[in-house]
Enzyme design. Structure first.
Site, PDB file in Angstrom:
ATOM      1  CE  LYS A   1       1.187   1.194   4.298  1.00 46.89           C
ATOM      2  NZ  LYS A   1       1.645   2.592   5.332  1.00 46.89           N
TER       3      LYS A   1
ATOM      4  N   GLY B   1       6.676   0.999   5.166  1.00 51.11           N
ATOM      5  CA  GLY B   1       5.925   2.356   5.252  1.00 51.11           C
ATOM      6  C   GLY B   1       4.784   1.561   3.815  1.00 51.11           C
TER       7      GLY B   1
ATOM      8  CG  ASP C   1      -0.829   0.599   8.443  1.00 47.29           C
ATOM      9  OD1 ASP C   1      -1.879   1.670   9.266  1.00 47.29           O
ATOM     10  OD2 ASP C   1      -0.090   0.828   8.065  1.00 47.29           O
TER      11      ASP C   1
END
Length: 294
Positions: free
Chosen positions: A11, A99, A137
């Site tokens: 992502k 990240g 997440d």
């Protein structure tokens, strides 16, 4: 039951604002999660015994720290079935600390895959809640759609993001999310974006470019000069930003050809990849095919 192979997509955070710190120590944020058609791959095989095993060549993580193992054990405790053993083989291509959601996506795919393989019957809301217990997440990957997120990232509104091809550069450093959130230099007072701006849930590149920012970017670039160097290089070709709380930086382009030409020019010693943004997770598409075949 046949083996089940599923992707665990990466992502990008197309924007990331920290609105403030809550009384419980967590941070209130707003972000846009863009899923990609690129990521890790997991293969699930039923075992005859009651054991959960995980293998990944070149990656040695203790079970208590391995999100895949923890996700499998949490599902096993929550929804026990007669088939409670499995071997999970991970093909790892996403960097740790980048990240781009590698560990979170692996955990989400584990919940989805074992729920199907063990025939647990949990729905997506139940699986997302299990994922939330392991990491903020994880629910977006469980739900399987690019999304606008609020709270600590758990309040998700599916959005449809205009198609783009992304160049993602991977600087040679590992960044700790916990270190960034606790750092005194982190800005925690960004203005909130109102949901009225998202009422049609259609996010075009113009709107995203206007809103694009990541409150972690100045801090990360101060602490890790190699991230600043990578972003500045990529900025020659388009608006480049940090994603999430990791090291990776990205920029959006109109075509795959353009993106691959730019990636090929990257500085020596800098890794990276090209991926297309997708609104629906490839994990969910593959699960649907598996369900139809058994």
């Amino acid at each position: 039951m046949p083996d089940l192979q599923l992707p665990a997509p990466a992502k990008l955070n197309l924007l990331l604002r920290i609105l403030g710190k809550r009384a419980d120590g967590y941070h209130e944020l707003q972000t846009v999660f863009q899923l990609l058609d690129f990521g890790d791959s997991l293969t699930f095989t039923l075992r005859r015994d009651d054991t959960i095993s995980v293998s990944c060549p070149g990656l040695d993580i203790p079970a208590e720290s391995n999100l895949i193992y923890r996700a499998a054990m949490l599902l096993k405790r929550t929804a026990p079935t007669t088939a409670t053993g499995a071997h999970i083989a991970l093909e790892k291509v996403l960097p740790m600390g980048g990240g781009i959601g590698g560990g979170s996506s692996d955990a989400a795919t584990t919940l989805l895959g074992l729920n199907a393989l063990w025939q647990c019957g949990l729905d997506v809301d139940q699986l997302a809640e299990l994922g939330r217990q392991l990491g903020a997440d994880i629910p977006v990957f469980v739900r399987g759609h690019s999304a606008w997120a609020e709270g600590v990232g758990e309040r998700l509104t599916p959005v449809f993001i205009e198609k783009a091809w992304y160049v993602v550069l991977i600087p040679a450093c590992h960044i700790s999310t916990a270190e960034l959130f606790s750092h005194s230099g982190l800005t925690r007072d960004s203005a909130a974006i109102t949901l009225a701006a998202l009422r049609d849930r259609q996010l075009n590149r113009h709107w995203l470019n206007e809103q694009a920012s990541n409150d972690f970017q100045p801090l990360v670039e101060d602490l890790y000069p190699e991230v600043r160097k990578a972003r500045q290089w990529l900025s020659q070709f388009g608006e480049a930003h940090l994603t999430g709380t990791g090291a990776c930086v990205f920029a959006a382009f109109d075509s795959e050809v353009q993106a691959r030409e730019i990636l090929a020019k990257r500085p020596s010693g800098t890794d990276g990849f090209v991926a297309s943004g997708v609104n629906e997770s490839p994990t969910h598409r593959q699960l649907a095919k598996f369900a139809a075949s058994v």
